[in-house]
Structure formats: structure tokens, C-alpha cells
Design a protein around this motif. Structure first.
Motif, PDB file in Angstrom:
ATOM      1  N   UNK A   1       0.754  -1.339   0.247  1.00 41.91           N
ATOM      2  CA  UNK A   1      -0.074   0.006   0.017  1.00 41.91           C
ATOM      3  C   UNK A   1       0.774   1.338  -0.165  1.00 41.91           C
ATOM      4  N   UNK A   2       2.111   1.220  -0.466  1.00 46.24           N
ATOM      5  CA  UNK A   2       3.028   2.469  -0.634  1.00 46.24           C
ATOM      6  C   UNK A   2       2.822   2.943  -1.998  1.00 46.24           C
TER       7      UNK A   2
ATOM      8  N   UNK B   1       3.388   4.431  10.691  1.00 50.82           N
ATOM      9  CA  UNK B   1       2.619   3.259   9.722  1.00 50.82           C
ATOM     10  C   UNK B   1       3.427   3.073   8.507  1.00 50.82           C
ATOM     11  N   UNK B   2       3.706   3.856   7.780  1.00 49.40           N
ATOM     12  CA  UNK B   2       4.664   3.766   6.412  1.00 49.40           C
ATOM     13  C   UNK B   2       5.880   2.890   6.818  1.00 49.40           C
ATOM     14  N   UNK B   3       6.587   3.312   7.987  1.00 45.47           N
ATOM     15  CA  UNK B   3       7.742   2.608   8.040  1.00 45.47           C
ATOM     16  C   UNK B   3       7.356   1.101   8.486  1.00 45.47           C
ATOM     17  N   UNK B   4       6.218   0.767   9.305  1.00 47.03           N
ATOM     18  CA  UNK B   4       6.028  -0.569   9.450  1.00 47.03           C
ATOM     19  C   UNK B   4       5.714  -1.251   8.194  1.00 47.03           C
ATOM     20  N   UNK B   5       5.015  -0.635   6.969  1.00 47.74           N
ATOM     21  CA  UNK B   5       4.606  -1.063   5.862  1.00 47.74           C
ATOM     22  C   UNK B   5       5.898  -1.573   4.802  1.00 47.74           C
ATOM     23  N   UNK B   6       7.044  -0.564   5.134  1.00 45.32           N
ATOM     24  CA  UNK B   6       8.309  -1.061   4.592  1.00 45.32           C
ATOM     25  C   UNK B   6       8.896  -2.174   4.907  1.00 45.32           C
ATOM     26  N   UNK B   7       9.005  -2.329   6.537  1.00 42.69           N
ATOM     27  CA  UNK B   7       9.552  -3.453   7.085  1.00 42.69           C
ATOM     28  C   UNK B   7       8.586  -4.726   6.655  1.00 42.69           C
TER      29      UNK B   7
ATOM     30  N   UNK C   1       6.605  -9.578  16.036  1.00 43.16           N
ATOM     31  CA  UNK C   1       6.643  -9.371  17.409  1.00 43.16           C
ATOM     32  C   UNK C   1       6.011  -7.860  17.883  1.00 43.16           C
ATOM     33  N   UNK C   2       4.761  -7.886  18.326  1.00 44.54           N
ATOM     34  CA  UNK C   2       4.063  -6.666  18.648  1.00 44.54           C
ATOM     35  C   UNK C   2       4.079  -5.729  17.571  1.00 44.54           C
ATOM     36  N   UNK C   3       3.668  -5.955  16.140  1.00 46.43           N
ATOM     37  CA  UNK C   3       3.995  -5.066  15.065  1.00 46.43           C
ATOM     38  C   UNK C   3       3.043  -4.046  15.054  1.00 46.43           C
ATOM     39  N   UNK C   4       1.998  -3.806  15.913  1.00 45.09           N
ATOM     40  CA  UNK C   4       1.362  -2.572  15.932  1.00 45.09           C
ATOM     41  C   UNK C   4       1.295  -1.929  17.125  1.00 45.09           C
ATOM     42  N   UNK C   5       1.956  -2.473  18.184  1.00 39.24           N
ATOM     43  CA  UNK C   5       1.775  -1.975  19.513  1.00 39.24           C
ATOM     44  C   UNK C   5       2.433  -0.292  19.941  1.00 39.24           C
ATOM     45  N   UNK C   6       3.431  -0.222  18.786  1.00 33.68           N
ATOM     46  CA  UNK C   6       3.909   1.253  18.778  1.00 33.68           C
ATOM     47  C   UNK C   6       3.527   2.441  17.785  1.00 33.68           C
TER      48      UNK C   6
ATOM     49  N   UNK D   1      -5.401  -0.956  10.011  1.00 33.52           N
ATOM     50  CA  UNK D   1      -4.877  -0.827   8.521  1.00 33.52           C
ATOM     51  C   UNK D   1      -3.682  -1.987   8.530  1.00 33.52           C
ATOM     52  N   UNK D   2      -2.696  -1.714   9.470  1.00 34.34           N
ATOM     53  CA  UNK D   2      -1.777  -2.699   9.412  1.00 34.34           C
ATOM     54  C   UNK D   2      -1.901  -4.168   9.589  1.00 34.34           C
ATOM     55  N   UNK D   3      -2.869  -4.275  10.473  1.00 32.69           N
ATOM     56  CA  UNK D   3      -3.340  -5.724  10.770  1.00 32.69           C
ATOM     57  C   UNK D   3      -4.141  -6.307   9.497  1.00 32.69           C
TER      58      UNK D   3
END
Ligand SMILES: Nc1ncnc2c1ncn2[C@@H]1O[C@H](COP(=O)(O)OP(=O)(O)OP(=O)(O)O)[C@@H](O)[C@H]1O
Ligand code: SF4
Ligand SMILES: [Mg+2]
Length: 355
Positions: A141-142, A159-165, A180-185, A193-195
Motif C-alpha cells: 500500500x505504499x 505506519x508507513x515505516x512498518x509497511x516498508x518493514x 513481534x508486537x507489530x502494531x503496539x507502537x 490498517x496494518x493488521x
């Protein structure tokens, strides 16, 4: 589902050095056995310090196991190193809580995604590698991909950084991802959206996830099975509905009782955990949960809980718990756990998937 991986008596013990003397052992993961099924989302749930991250890293051989076996395709991942380990790394990826951990701030997004391809996909031409980078940016989605590719991590939102990861984790087409807790921060507004993205990718690419979270209600929303950890041990595992509807270990039962929609209706049955979790370097003898266990007190502090560590035992098909006493849900509790009711009244604080 067939097993993807079998973990057998996995332990990770750290030496905690003290000033001028020898240290105490930190038993971060302490004899865990479980199978991970191909194509499943297995959530690992437990309080801070119970060994979730250590176990995820040990399974991927990012942290070396002290003992135990991790069998994948007939190979013990805990024993391999060098070229063999590098080759296997392609199959397994980790998504961290903080995307900064996996993104080099000095590298453009393009170079970040290109790097794994340079190492593992030498068979591809430069044009093919570039196409893969761009298509993966779009898949997470980037867009426009060209513009995002030229940026650096600090130019992007969390959120965009986690999408890159996530794009970096899937670009080599892995079999298995430890998240590992991918949305908690992340901001609450972007968590769902990330989930959703992770769940869509899991289905599209037939991925297997180990999803680490301290939040049982989130695990309940997204997983096929839930494993509950306490002080380095797995104390309960089973199908999601089974673990939440018929929690058999008193620790799981206490976690379930604080899920907002459930706990409110449990009235007299609500079990709040007393006291602090003991340190992983001073694990209580016998059942390691006995210092905080409400059932131990209700049962009149039986000796067996102080003297003998309970093993996991089957309580229903595919549902296991490690407690000397069986906890039988009352009729009230069963009524509360009615699936139809849960779906019609989702947890008000967290409903990432719009169930
Ligand atoms: N490198 C290390 N050296 C010594 N002790 C460690 C090390 N890494 C973790 N620990 C200890 O191991 C135990 C488990 O830590 P771990 O980070 O795996 O827990 P966690 O369940 O992921 O916690 P959190 O929810 O806070 O992320 C803790 O007691 C922690 O202090
Ligand atoms: S074995 Fe005893 S202390 Fe441990 S969880 Fe069961 S009742 Fe509690
Ligand atoms: Mg952790």
C-alpha cells in the motif's frame, strides 16, 4: 493443517553478571515444546518479560538457543550456522515492534528492499530486482512506489515505516514470519490498517505467522490458535475459541477476565492478577505461577503447587494446559462466551478487523 516446524524443549538462558561475582541465570525461555502448523496464525500471549521476543528470536536463530531443537524440513535450525543458516534465513523473517530496528536510517527505502535481493536473488537481473522492489511497495500500500522508494525512513510516518518493514519481510517469499508486537507502537488509527494488511498477505501468500502480543483480545481477533506464556513456559495452548471460551489455566482465565466485553459480565468470576511477575532469574519452585495464582488460594494453598511443576496435559482435542487442577467454566461463563454474542458486540476498545 500439516506442521511447518516442531519446537522441542527449547530453552534460552542468559547469564546475568553481577559486579565482582558470578551471575544468576535468567531463564527467559525454559523448556518450550510446540508445533507450528503451516498456514496458521499462532498468537503468543503473555505479560512483559515472559520470554515472547526471546523465543521468537531463538526460533529464527537470531538468538542462540541454550538447548532444545527447532526442526524444519528435517533440519535442526538451532544447530546450523554459516552458509546453511544464511540460506535458511530466506525462509524465515521477523517483523519488529519498532520498525526502526529493521530499517537502516542511512539507507533509502529502495536500497532497504534491494539489499535482501542482492544477497539471496543473484539469479535476477537488475531490472527484475527493481520491478520486485516496486511491486512489493505497491503490495503493502505504499504508492506511488517510485516516490516512496526514493525516501528515507525518517521521511515516513510510523505506519508507513512498518509497511516498508513488512515489504522487506515478504520480498524473499518466506514461509514463516515472527511478528513481534507489530502494531503496539503505532497510532491507534493505523493499527487496524496494518493488521488488515498482514492478514491479507497471510492469505494471499499462504504465510505462517507467529504473532507476539501482550493483548489477548487482539490475539482473539486474529489468530487460529493461541499459546499463553508465563515466566518462560507455555502454560496453555489451543484453538482460539477454545482458549478464550474455556480457559483452563488460572493465568489464562485471569487474562480473559479483563477483556472488556467478557470481564464485565463475569461478575464474581473475575480474577485479577495479584502482585508483580517474579523475575526470570528467580523463578518460584513448583508451579511457577503459584505466587500469583487465585486458584491456589481458593484450593487452600495445596502443597503440590509449591513442590511440583505441572506438565502440559490435554484437556480437549488440541487444547492443553499446565495446571494440577482442572478449571471448569461455570454455566454463566459459558453463556458469556457465546460466539454469536461476541460477533454482535465486539470489544469496544479494539476491533481492528471490523468483525
Ligand atoms: N540479552 C539479554 N540478557 C539478559 N537477560 C535478557 C536478555 N534479553 C532478555 N532478557 C530477559 O529475559 C526475559 C524475557 O525477555 P523478553 O524480552 O523475551 O520478554 P518479552 O515477553 O518479549 O517482554 P516484552 O513484552 O516486554 O517485550 C526478561 O526477564 C528479560 O529481562
Ligand atoms: S498448579 Fe496450582 S499454582 Fe499452578 S496454576 Fe494450577 S492451581 Fe495454580
Ligand atoms: Mg518482547
Amino acid at each position: 493443517m500439516a506442521d511447518l516446524m516442531t519446537i522441542d524443549e527449547l530453552s534460552v538462558h542468559y547469564e546475568r553478571r553481577r559486579m565482582g561475582g558470578c551471575g544468576r541465570k535468567v531463564r527467559a525461555v525454559d523448556g518450550v515444546s510446540l508445533s507450528i502448523r503451516r498456514g496458521e496464525i499462532l498468537s503468543v500471549v503473555g505479560e512483559s518479560g515472559c520470554g515472547k521476543t526471546t523465543m521468537g528470536k531463538a526460533i529464527l536463530n537470531i538468538t542462540r538457543a541454550t538447548s532444545g531443537r527447532i526442526i524444519y524440513d528435517g533440519i535442526d535450525l538451532a544447530k546450523i550456522s554459516g552458509a546453511e543458516l544464511r540460506a535458511m534465513r530466506r525462509k524465515f523473517q521477523m517483523i519488529y515492534q519498532d520498525p526502526y530496528e529493521s530499517l537502516d536510517p542511512r539507507q533509502s527505502i529502495y536500497d532497504t528492499l534491494l539489499e535482501p535481493l542482492l544477497i539471496h536473488r543473484r539469479d535476477l537481473s537488475s531490472v527484475q530486482k527493481r520491478d520486485l522492489v516496486m511491486s512489493h511497495l505497491e503490495a503493502v500500500g505504499l504508492r506511488p512506489a517510485e516516490m516512496i522508494a526514493a525516501r528515507y525512513p525518517h521521511h515516513l510516518s510510523g505506519g508507513q515505516r512498518q509497511r516498508v518493514a513488512i515489504a522487506a519481510a515478504i520480498i524473499l517469499e518466506p514461509d514463516f514470519i515472527v511478528a513481534d508486537e507489530p502494531v503496539s507502537m503505532l497510532d491507534v488509527s493505523v493499527r487496524s490498517e496494518i493488521l488488515k494488511l498482514m492478514l491479507d498477505l497471510q492469505k494471499d501468500k499462504d504465510l505462517t505467522y507467529m504473532f507476539i502480543t501482550h493483548d489477548l483480545s487482539l490475539a482473539w481477533m486474529i489468530s487460529h490458535r493461541i499459546a499463553v506464556f508465563y515466566l518462560g513456559r507455555m502454560v496453555e495452548i489451543g484453538g482460539t475459541e477454545e482458549v478464550v471460551h474455556r480457559s483452563t489455566h488460572p493465568y489464562t482465565n485471569a487474562l480473559v477476565s479483563v477483556i472488556p466485553t467478557v470481564g464485565k459480565k463475569m461478575r464474581g468470576e473475575r480474577h485479577i492478577l495479584a502482585g508483580e511477575t517474579p523475575s526470570a532469574s528467580e523463578i518460584p519452585g513448583g508451579c511457577r505461577f503459584h505466587t500469583r495464582c487465585w486458584l491456589y488460594h481458593d484450593e487452600g494453598e495445596p502443597e503440590i503447587c509449591r513442590n511440583s511443576e505441572p506438565e502440559l496435559a490435554e484437556v480437549a482435542d488440541g487444547h492443553m494446559a499446565a495446571c494440577h487442577f482442572k478449571l471448569i467454566p461455570s454455566r454463566d461463563q459459558q453463556a458469556v462466551f457465546d460466539v454469536a454474542e461476541r460477533l454482535s458486540k465486539p470489544a469496544p476498545t479494539l476491533n481492528p478487523l471490523g468483525l
